[in-house]
Scaffold this motif. Structure first.
Motif, PDB file in Angstrom:
ATOM      1  N   LYS A   1       0.299   0.379  35.511  1.00 22.53           N
ATOM      2  CA  LYS A   1      -0.665   0.277  34.410  1.00 22.53           C
ATOM      3  C   LYS A   1       0.038   0.315  33.050  1.00 22.53           C
ATOM      4  N   ALA A   2       1.211   0.966  32.992  1.00 27.99           N
ATOM      5  CA  ALA A   2       1.958   1.061  31.735  1.00 27.99           C
ATOM      6  C   ALA A   2       2.737  -0.217  31.450  1.00 27.99           C
ATOM      7  N   GLY A   3       2.858  -1.104  32.429  1.00 32.47           N
ATOM      8  CA  GLY A   3       3.524  -2.376  32.206  1.00 32.47           C
ATOM      9  C   GLY A   3       4.997  -2.408  32.570  1.00 32.47           C
ATOM     10  N   ILE A   4       5.433  -1.513  33.424  1.00 37.73           N
ATOM     11  CA  ILE A   4       6.830  -1.523  33.861  1.00 37.73           C
ATOM     12  C   ILE A   4       7.002  -2.641  34.894  1.00 37.73           C
ATOM     13  N   PRO A   5       8.072  -3.423  34.774  1.00 36.83           N
ATOM     14  CA  PRO A   5       8.275  -4.559  35.690  1.00 36.83           C
ATOM     15  C   PRO A   5       8.391  -4.122  37.153  1.00 36.83           C
ATOM     16  N   LYS A   6       7.958  -5.023  38.051  1.00 38.44           N
ATOM     17  CA  LYS A   6       7.981  -4.726  39.483  1.00 38.44           C
ATOM     18  C   LYS A   6       9.389  -4.436  39.989  1.00 38.44           C
ATOM     19  N   LYS A   7      10.379  -5.148  39.457  1.00 40.14           N
ATOM     20  CA  LYS A   7      11.762  -4.939  39.896  1.00 40.14           C
ATOM     21  C   LYS A   7      12.204  -3.502  39.629  1.00 40.14           C
ATOM     22  N   ALA A   8      11.889  -2.990  38.463  1.00 37.88           N
ATOM     23  CA  ALA A   8      12.251  -1.611  38.121  1.00 37.88           C
ATOM     24  C   ALA A   8      11.507  -0.619  39.018  1.00 37.88           C
ATOM     25  N   LEU A   9      10.244  -0.907  39.327  1.00 35.96           N
ATOM     26  CA  LEU A   9       9.471  -0.026  40.209  1.00 35.96           C
ATOM     27  C   LEU A   9      10.057   0.004  41.620  1.00 35.96           C
ATOM     28  N   TRP A  10      10.464  -1.154  42.128  1.00 31.55           N
ATOM     29  CA  TRP A  10      11.051  -1.206  43.455  1.00 31.55           C
ATOM     30  C   TRP A  10      12.375  -0.456  43.506  1.00 31.55           C
ATOM     31  N   ILE A  11      13.196  -0.633  42.474  1.00 28.67           N
ATOM     32  CA  ILE A  11      14.478   0.073  42.424  1.00 28.67           C
ATOM     33  C   ILE A  11      14.246   1.575  42.396  1.00 28.67           C
ATOM     34  N   LYS A  12      13.321   2.035  41.570  1.00 31.49           N
ATOM     35  CA  LYS A  12      13.011   3.460  41.478  1.00 31.49           C
ATOM     36  C   LYS A  12      12.480   3.995  42.801  1.00 31.49           C
ATOM     37  N   SER A  13      11.612   3.230  43.448  1.00 30.99           N
ATOM     38  CA  SER A  13      11.040   3.670  44.716  1.00 30.99           C
ATOM     39  C   SER A  13      12.109   3.781  45.799  1.00 30.99           C
ATOM     40  N   ILE A  14      12.978   2.798  45.873  1.00 31.35           N
ATOM     41  CA  ILE A  14      14.033   2.824  46.881  1.00 31.35           C
ATOM     42  C   ILE A  14      14.985   3.986  46.635  1.00 31.35           C
ATOM     43  N   LEU A  15      15.346   4.219  45.383  1.00 30.28           N
ATOM     44  CA  LEU A  15      16.225   5.346  45.069  1.00 30.28           C
ATOM     45  C   LEU A  15      15.562   6.688  45.390  1.00 30.28           C
ATOM     46  N   SER A  16      14.262   6.799  45.137  1.00 25.40           N
ATOM     47  CA  SER A  16      13.544   8.041  45.457  1.00 25.40           C
ATOM     48  C   SER A  16      13.508   8.280  46.961  1.00 25.40           C
ATOM     49  N   ILE A  17      13.235   7.228  47.714  1.00 26.15           N
ATOM     50  CA  ILE A  17      13.185   7.353  49.172  1.00 26.15           C
ATOM     51  C   ILE A  17      14.554   7.729  49.720  1.00 26.15           C
ATOM     52  N   LEU A  18      15.607   7.086  49.208  1.00 30.16           N
ATOM     53  CA  LEU A  18      16.958   7.415  49.659  1.00 30.16           C
ATOM     54  C   LEU A  18      17.334   8.845  49.309  1.00 30.16           C
ATOM     55  N   THR A  19      16.944   9.293  48.125  1.00 26.35           N
ATOM     56  CA  THR A  19      17.241  10.667  47.718  1.00 26.35           C
ATOM     57  C   THR A  19      16.579  11.672  48.652  1.00 26.35           C
ATOM     58  N   VAL A  20      15.312  11.456  48.947  1.00 26.41           N
ATOM     59  CA  VAL A  20      14.589  12.357  49.851  1.00 26.41           C
ATOM     60  C   VAL A  20      15.179  12.294  51.254  1.00 26.41           C
ATOM     61  N   ALA A  21      15.505  11.091  51.726  1.00 22.85           N
ATOM     62  CA  ALA A  21      16.071  10.948  53.059  1.00 22.85           C
ATOM     63  C   ALA A  21      17.414  11.657  53.174  1.00 22.85           C
ATOM     64  N   ILE A  22      18.273  11.480  52.178  1.00 22.60           N
ATOM     65  CA  ILE A  22      19.566  12.160  52.196  1.00 22.60           C
ATOM     66  C   ILE A  22      19.379  13.674  52.159  1.00 22.60           C
ATOM     67  N   PHE A  23      18.444  14.128  51.329  1.00 21.66           N
ATOM     68  CA  PHE A  23      18.184  15.557  51.235  1.00 21.66           C
ATOM     69  C   PHE A  23      17.701  16.117  52.564  1.00 21.66           C
ATOM     70  N   LEU A  24      16.770  15.414  53.210  1.00 24.96           N
ATOM     71  CA  LEU A  24      16.236  15.884  54.491  1.00 24.96           C
ATOM     72  C   LEU A  24      17.301  15.854  55.577  1.00 24.96           C
TER      73      LEU A  24
END
Length: 86
Positions: A59-82
């Protein structure tokens, strides 16, 4: 949108991602200290928070590419932590 507005959006996106990751880490550490087995609830709650943050960032207008990169990095961070703790 001006370049400074985009920079502010990206800084807010970084802070908005770091916050839930720190909360996730704190909850897992608290569960570990108390001997609780509620890791599933922690992971489910983290997932719901991240979905809502993605919605707000769209809704704030952040590009999809940036959202995908952020999502993948968040998932990897949680996975590595777990993986590291289990």
């Amino acid at each position: 949108m001006e370049e400074t507005d985009k920079d502010v959006l990206y800084v807010n996106m970084l802070v908005g991602t770091a916050g839930p990751l720190m909360i996730f880490w704190g909850i897992v550490k608290a569960n570990e200290a108390m001997g609780s087995t509620a890791y599933g609830f922690t992971l489910f709650g983290f997932t719901l928070v991240m979905i809502y943050i993605n919605y707000l960032e769209k809704k704030a207008g952040i590009p999809k590419k940036a959202l995908w990169i952020k999502s993948i990095l968040s998932i990897l961070t949680v996975a590595i932590f777990l993986i590291y703790y289990f």
